[in-house]
Design an enzyme around this catalytic site. Structure first.
Site, mmCIF file in Angstrom:
data_model
loop_
_atom_site.group_PDB
_atom_site.id
_atom_site.type_symbol
_atom_site.label_atom_id
_atom_site.label_comp_id
_atom_site.label_asym_id
_atom_site.label_seq_id
_atom_site.Cartn_x
_atom_site.Cartn_y
_atom_site.Cartn_z
ATOM 1 N N HIS A 52 0.718 -1.523 -0.185
ATOM 2 C CA HIS A 52 -0.109 -0.076 -0.036
ATOM 3 C C HIS A 52 0.809 1.182 0.458
ATOM 4 O O HIS A 52 2.081 1.059 -0.045
ATOM 5 C CB HIS A 52 -0.489 0.708 0.944
ATOM 6 C CG HIS A 52 -0.615 -0.507 2.518
ATOM 7 N ND1 HIS A 52 0.854 -1.145 3.195
ATOM 8 C CD2 HIS A 52 0.100 0.987 3.364
ATOM 9 C CE1 HIS A 52 0.898 -0.414 4.312
ATOM 10 N NE2 HIS A 52 -0.030 1.064 4.821
ATOM 11 N N HIS A 54 1.553 3.736 1.545
ATOM 12 C CA HIS A 54 1.799 4.615 3.318
ATOM 13 C C HIS A 54 3.071 4.877 2.669
ATOM 14 O O HIS A 54 3.940 3.984 2.736
ATOM 15 C CB HIS A 54 1.432 4.362 4.337
ATOM 16 C CG HIS A 54 0.072 4.465 4.668
ATOM 17 N ND1 HIS A 54 -1.244 3.741 5.626
ATOM 18 C CD2 HIS A 54 -0.903 5.509 4.131
ATOM 19 C CE1 HIS A 54 -2.031 3.723 5.589
ATOM 20 N NE2 HIS A 54 -2.392 5.203 4.842
ATOM 21 N N ASP A 56 5.786 5.310 4.983
ATOM 22 C CA ASP A 56 6.300 3.933 5.624
ATOM 23 C C ASP A 56 6.690 2.537 5.295
ATOM 24 O O ASP A 56 7.658 1.870 5.600
ATOM 25 C CB ASP A 56 6.160 3.608 7.297
ATOM 26 C CG ASP A 56 4.657 3.212 7.704
ATOM 27 O OD1 ASP A 56 4.229 3.032 6.366
ATOM 28 O OD2 ASP A 56 4.468 1.799 7.992
ATOM 29 N N HIS A 57 6.260 2.485 4.047
ATOM 30 C CA HIS A 57 6.310 1.380 3.198
ATOM 31 C C HIS A 57 6.467 1.158 2.481
ATOM 32 O O HIS A 57 7.571 0.380 1.360
ATOM 33 C CB HIS A 57 4.563 0.559 2.677
ATOM 34 C CG HIS A 57 4.329 0.081 4.339
ATOM 35 N ND1 HIS A 57 3.858 -1.581 4.892
ATOM 36 C CD2 HIS A 57 3.968 0.786 5.387
ATOM 37 C CE1 HIS A 57 3.356 -1.783 6.001
ATOM 38 N NE2 HIS A 57 3.356 -0.325 6.543
ATOM 39 N N HIS A 109 -7.697 -1.069 4.983
ATOM 40 C CA HIS A 109 -6.880 0.315 5.347
ATOM 41 C C HIS A 109 -6.018 0.913 4.742
ATOM 42 O O HIS A 109 -6.178 2.103 5.051
ATOM 43 C CB HIS A 109 -5.507 -0.456 6.299
ATOM 44 C CG HIS A 109 -4.157 -0.119 6.349
ATOM 45 N ND1 HIS A 109 -4.316 0.702 8.163
ATOM 46 C CD2 HIS A 109 -3.179 0.255 6.628
ATOM 47 C CE1 HIS A 109 -3.126 1.653 7.845
ATOM 48 N NE2 HIS A 109 -2.548 0.990 6.830
ATOM 49 N N ASP A 126 0.225 -4.031 5.670
ATOM 50 C CA ASP A 126 -1.113 -3.475 7.362
ATOM 51 C C ASP A 126 -2.597 -3.403 7.849
ATOM 52 O O ASP A 126 -3.402 -3.030 7.961
ATOM 53 C CB ASP A 126 -1.458 -2.004 7.460
ATOM 54 C CG ASP A 126 0.547 -1.550 8.360
ATOM 55 O OD1 ASP A 126 0.934 -2.147 8.258
ATOM 56 O OD2 ASP A 126 0.009 -0.115 7.797
ATOM 57 N N HIS A 164 4.531 -4.797 11.000
ATOM 58 C CA HIS A 164 4.507 -3.901 12.120
ATOM 59 C C HIS A 164 4.832 -4.835 13.058
ATOM 60 O O HIS A 164 3.907 -6.376 13.060
ATOM 61 C CB HIS A 164 4.066 -2.427 12.229
ATOM 62 C CG HIS A 164 3.896 -1.461 11.320
ATOM 63 N ND1 HIS A 164 4.442 -0.622 11.809
ATOM 64 C CD2 HIS A 164 2.399 -1.757 10.950
ATOM 65 C CE1 HIS A 164 3.914 0.256 11.115
ATOM 66 N NE2 HIS A 164 3.048 0.078 10.114
#
Length: 254
Positions: A52, A54, A56-57, A109, A126, A164
């Site tokens: 996805h 985001h 942080d990915h 998400h 996530d 995570h």
């Protein structure tokens, strides 16, 4: 074949799945640093898989492409992921070397979230965590529950590799919801032991999650009744149970 989580930021995992020669798939590299460090130790990226959009990915992708121009980057069909070389969705198959990964659409998400399943592993991003699930930033409870149902239908020996290290906090909430669940108590103790030794709590067998994760157990009387007591309503419909459970988790403080 070996799977390894590379820690990043406060609690992210970048996943690598490598063969004996070190050729590897890289999943959700939010930070290039851990991947570059692994490459210095012998890892050779063959492709990047993104679940996805985001940051942080996906944030490490530009630096990886600078190091390995032409590296394939497979991602959902979402313009918020600018560096994809292939856009993929449901019923797609991603070929990487001798490996093949099934793409599963799992909105909730985010609206375009996908997961990758292959060779006994599920890279769930996530959407599914150990003893938990992702927040619904863009999806509805019905979408998220349907996405979790798709993942729950995979073979129970599938190893879940999520984005995570949330397992300890998730265990505290799950125990509040389902305190009499023996499988949950065993999994929580396993998590506490692993974290005390500074070890990852992942991957985890899907079978364990089916027995202990309340978000995969909205069909059970224990979870349904706990949500009804907490929310003050008679939660019979699974979507209503899930929605109540997710609201409860959103406001939960251990």
């Amino acid at each position: 074949m070996r799977v390894q989580p590379l820690p990043a930021f406060d609690d992210n995992y970048i996943w690598t799945l490598a063969d004996d020669s070190g050729r590897a798939v890289i999943v959700d590299p939010g930070d290039a640093g851990p991947v570059l460090g692994a490459a210095d130790a012998g890892l050779t990226p063959l492709a990047v898989l993104l679940t996805h959009h985001h940051a942080d990915h996906i944030g490490g992708v530009p630096a990886l492409l600078a190091r390995w121009p032409g590296l394939p980057v497979y991602a959902p069909d979402d313009p918020r992921i600018p560096h994809a070389t292939a856009r993929i969705g449901a019923a797609s198959t991603v070929p990487v070397g001798d490996w093949r990964f099934e793409v599963i659409e799992v909105p909730g998400h985010t609206r375009s979230h996908i997961a990758f399943h292959g060779h006994g592993h599920l890279f769930s991003g996530d959407t599914l965590f150990s003893l938990g699930c992702g927040r619904m930033f863009e999806g509805t409870p019905a979408q998220m529950l349907a996405s979790l149902d798709r993942l729950a239908a995979l073979p129970p020996d599938t190893l879940v590799c999520c984005g995570h290290e949330y397992s300890r906090a998730n265990a505290a909430f799950a125990r509040t919801v389902d305190p009499d669940n023996a499988a949950l108590r065993r999994r929580e103790q396993e998590i506490l032991d692993m974290r005390s030794a500074s070890r990852p709590t992942l991957p985890v067998a899907l079978a364990s999650e089916l027995d202990a994760n309340p978000f995969l157990r909205t069909h059970t009387a224990a979870v349904r009744e706990a949500v009804a007591r907490h929310g003050g309503f008679d939660a019979q419909d699974r979507v209503a149970v899930f929605a109540g459970l997710r609201r409860w988790k959103d406001g939960f403080v251990a």
